[in-house]
Design a protein around this motif. Structure first.
Motif, PDB file in Angstrom:
ATOM      1  N   UNK A  95       0.828  -1.199   0.000  1.00 42.69           N
ATOM      2  CA  UNK A  95       0.000   0.000   0.000  1.00 42.69           C
ATOM      3  C   UNK A  95       0.865   1.252   0.000  1.00 42.69           C
ATOM      4  N   UNK A  96       0.435   2.210  -0.761  1.00 44.69           N
ATOM      5  CA  UNK A  96       1.030   3.535  -0.760  1.00 44.69           C
ATOM      6  C   UNK A  96       0.225   4.407   0.203  1.00 44.69           C
ATOM      7  N   UNK A  97       0.892   5.330   0.885  1.00 44.84           N
ATOM      8  CA  UNK A  97       0.199   6.189   1.834  1.00 44.84           C
ATOM      9  C   UNK A  97       0.820   7.570   1.857  1.00 44.84           C
ATOM     10  N   UNK A  98      -0.012   8.548   2.198  1.00 42.65           N
ATOM     11  CA  UNK A  98       0.447   9.927   2.331  1.00 42.65           C
ATOM     12  C   UNK A  98       0.213  10.398   3.759  1.00 42.65           C
ATOM     13  N   UNK A  99       1.154  11.149   4.262  1.00 42.11           N
ATOM     14  CA  UNK A  99       1.037  11.638   5.629  1.00 42.11           C
ATOM     15  C   UNK A  99       0.145  12.876   5.667  1.00 42.11           C
ATOM     16  N   UNK A 100      -0.729  12.920   6.686  1.00 43.21           N
ATOM     17  CA  UNK A 100      -1.620  14.055   6.840  1.00 43.21           C
ATOM     18  C   UNK A 100      -1.107  15.068   7.855  1.00 43.21           C
ATOM     19  N   UNK A 101      -1.949  16.057   8.127  1.00 46.95           N
ATOM     20  CA  UNK A 101      -1.566  17.114   9.054  1.00 46.95           C
ATOM     21  C   UNK A 101      -1.315  16.590  10.466  1.00 46.95           C
ATOM     22  N   UNK A 102      -1.928  15.456  10.788  1.00 40.66           N
ATOM     23  CA  UNK A 102      -1.753  14.860  12.113  1.00 40.66           C
ATOM     24  C   UNK A 102      -0.379  14.242  12.306  1.00 40.66           C
ATOM     25  N   UNK A 103       0.344  14.067  11.186  1.00 39.10           N
ATOM     26  CA  UNK A 103       1.630  13.394  11.257  1.00 39.10           C
ATOM     27  C   UNK A 103       1.531  11.895  11.031  1.00 39.10           C
ATOM     28  N   UNK A 104       0.318  11.442  10.879  1.00 37.20           N
ATOM     29  CA  UNK A 104       0.117  10.018  10.599  1.00 37.20           C
ATOM     30  C   UNK A 104      -0.189   9.825   9.112  1.00 37.20           C
ATOM     31  N   UNK A 105       0.097   8.627   8.629  1.00 33.91           N
ATOM     32  CA  UNK A 105      -0.277   8.287   7.260  1.00 33.91           C
ATOM     33  C   UNK A 105      -1.781   8.013   7.262  1.00 33.91           C
ATOM     34  N   UNK A 106      -2.549   8.895   6.616  1.00 30.24           N
ATOM     35  CA  UNK A 106      -4.000   8.780   6.703  1.00 30.24           C
ATOM     36  C   UNK A 106      -4.697   8.745   5.345  1.00 30.24           C
ATOM     37  N   UNK A 107      -3.939   8.771   4.273  1.00 20.79           N
ATOM     38  CA  UNK A 107      -4.516   8.595   2.939  1.00 20.79           C
ATOM     39  C   UNK A 107      -3.860   7.375   2.333  1.00 20.79           C
ATOM     40  N   UNK A 108      -4.683   6.420   1.891  1.00 17.67           N
ATOM     41  CA  UNK A 108      -4.171   5.121   1.460  1.00 17.67           C
ATOM     42  C   UNK A 108      -4.673   4.773   0.063  1.00 17.67           C
ATOM     43  N   UNK A 109      -3.830   4.043  -0.653  1.00 12.61           N
ATOM     44  CA  UNK A 109      -4.260   3.479  -1.922  1.00 12.61           C
ATOM     45  C   UNK A 109      -4.984   2.163  -1.695  1.00 12.61           C
ATOM     46  N   UNK A 110      -5.380   1.542  -2.798  1.00 19.71           N
ATOM     47  CA  UNK A 110      -6.147   0.295  -2.702  1.00 19.71           C
ATOM     48  C   UNK A 110      -5.243  -0.930  -2.567  1.00 19.71           C
ATOM     49  N   UNK A 111      -3.959  -0.749  -2.824  1.00 21.90           N
ATOM     50  CA  UNK A 111      -3.011  -1.848  -2.678  1.00 21.90           C
ATOM     51  C   UNK A 111      -2.734  -2.574  -3.976  1.00 21.90           C
ATOM     52  N   UNK A 112      -1.555  -3.162  -4.045  1.00 20.84           N
ATOM     53  CA  UNK A 112      -1.169  -3.984  -5.188  1.00 20.84           C
ATOM     54  C   UNK A 112      -0.484  -5.251  -4.666  1.00 20.84           C
ATOM     55  N   UNK A 113      -0.865  -6.387  -5.232  1.00 19.68           N
ATOM     56  CA  UNK A 113      -0.373  -7.668  -4.737  1.00 19.68           C
ATOM     57  C   UNK A 113       1.017  -7.967  -5.286  1.00 19.68           C
ATOM     58  N   UNK A 114       1.903  -8.350  -4.402  1.00 23.06           N
ATOM     59  CA  UNK A 114       3.238  -8.839  -4.779  1.00 23.06           C
ATOM     60  C   UNK A 114       3.367 -10.260  -4.256  1.00 23.06           C
ATOM     61  N   UNK A 115       3.662 -11.184  -5.159  1.00 22.77           N
ATOM     62  CA  UNK A 115       3.833 -12.576  -4.791  1.00 22.77           C
ATOM     63  C   UNK A 115       5.203 -13.046  -5.251  1.00 22.77           C
ATOM     64  N   UNK A 116       5.988 -13.558  -4.315  1.00 18.16           N
ATOM     65  CA  UNK A 116       7.332 -14.039  -4.622  1.00 18.16           C
ATOM     66  C   UNK A 116       7.353 -15.546  -4.420  1.00 18.16           C
ATOM     67  N   UNK A 117       7.629 -16.265  -5.490  1.00 22.79           N
ATOM     68  CA  UNK A 117       7.659 -17.727  -5.411  1.00 22.79           C
ATOM     69  C   UNK A 117       9.075 -18.209  -5.120  1.00 22.79           C
ATOM     70  N   UNK A 118       9.151 -19.319  -4.406  1.00 21.56           N
ATOM     71  CA  UNK A 118      10.475 -19.860  -4.039  1.00 21.56           C
ATOM     72  C   UNK A 118      11.003 -20.803  -5.090  1.00 21.56           C
TER      73      UNK A 118
END
Length: 118
Positions: A95-118
């Motif tokens: 997930x990607x996130x942006x920090x808000x005025x509170x200092x916390x990351x409060x804006x989030x993307x929907x996410x992208x799946x990463x799969x690493x096979x052995x």
């Protein structure tokens, strides 16, 4: 409407590389810290890396230090995560996130799946 949209995830073999991108729209995020987080199945979301807006200071989780690189293109309102030497334990939704005025990351993307096979 503020949006963060991630892309670049996929399936890769251990030792391989992927580059994630996060495009921000709706307002400029060029002046706020941006970060990447990940959540593996059955686990809590965890911090991966972040980057400041002014002098582009970066921080990394110990588990990815030396393998992942975060960067940003202010003109394109885009943040990247270059992931090298991927391991099966890197498998997660990122997930990607942006920090808000509170200092916390409060804006989030929907996410992208990463799969690493052995």
């Amino acid at each position: 409407q503020v949006r963060l949209v991630e892309s670049g995830g996929g399936l890769v073999q251990a030792g391989g590389s992927l580059r994630l991108s996060c495009v921000a729209s709706g307002r400029t995020f060029s002046s706020v810290p941006m970060g990447w987080f990940r959540q593996a199945p059955g686990k809590e979301r965890e911090f991966v890396a972040d980057i400041s807006w002014l002098i582009l200071t970066t921080r990394y989780a110990d588990s990815v230090k030396g393998r992942f690189t975060i960067s940003r293109d202010k003109a394109k309102n885009t943040v990247y995560l270059q992931m090298n030497s991927l391991k099966p334990e890197d498998t997660a939704v990122y997930y990607c996130a942006a920090q808000g005025a509170s200092g916390r990351f409060d804006t989030w993307g929907q996410g992208t799946q990463v799969t690493v096979s052995s």
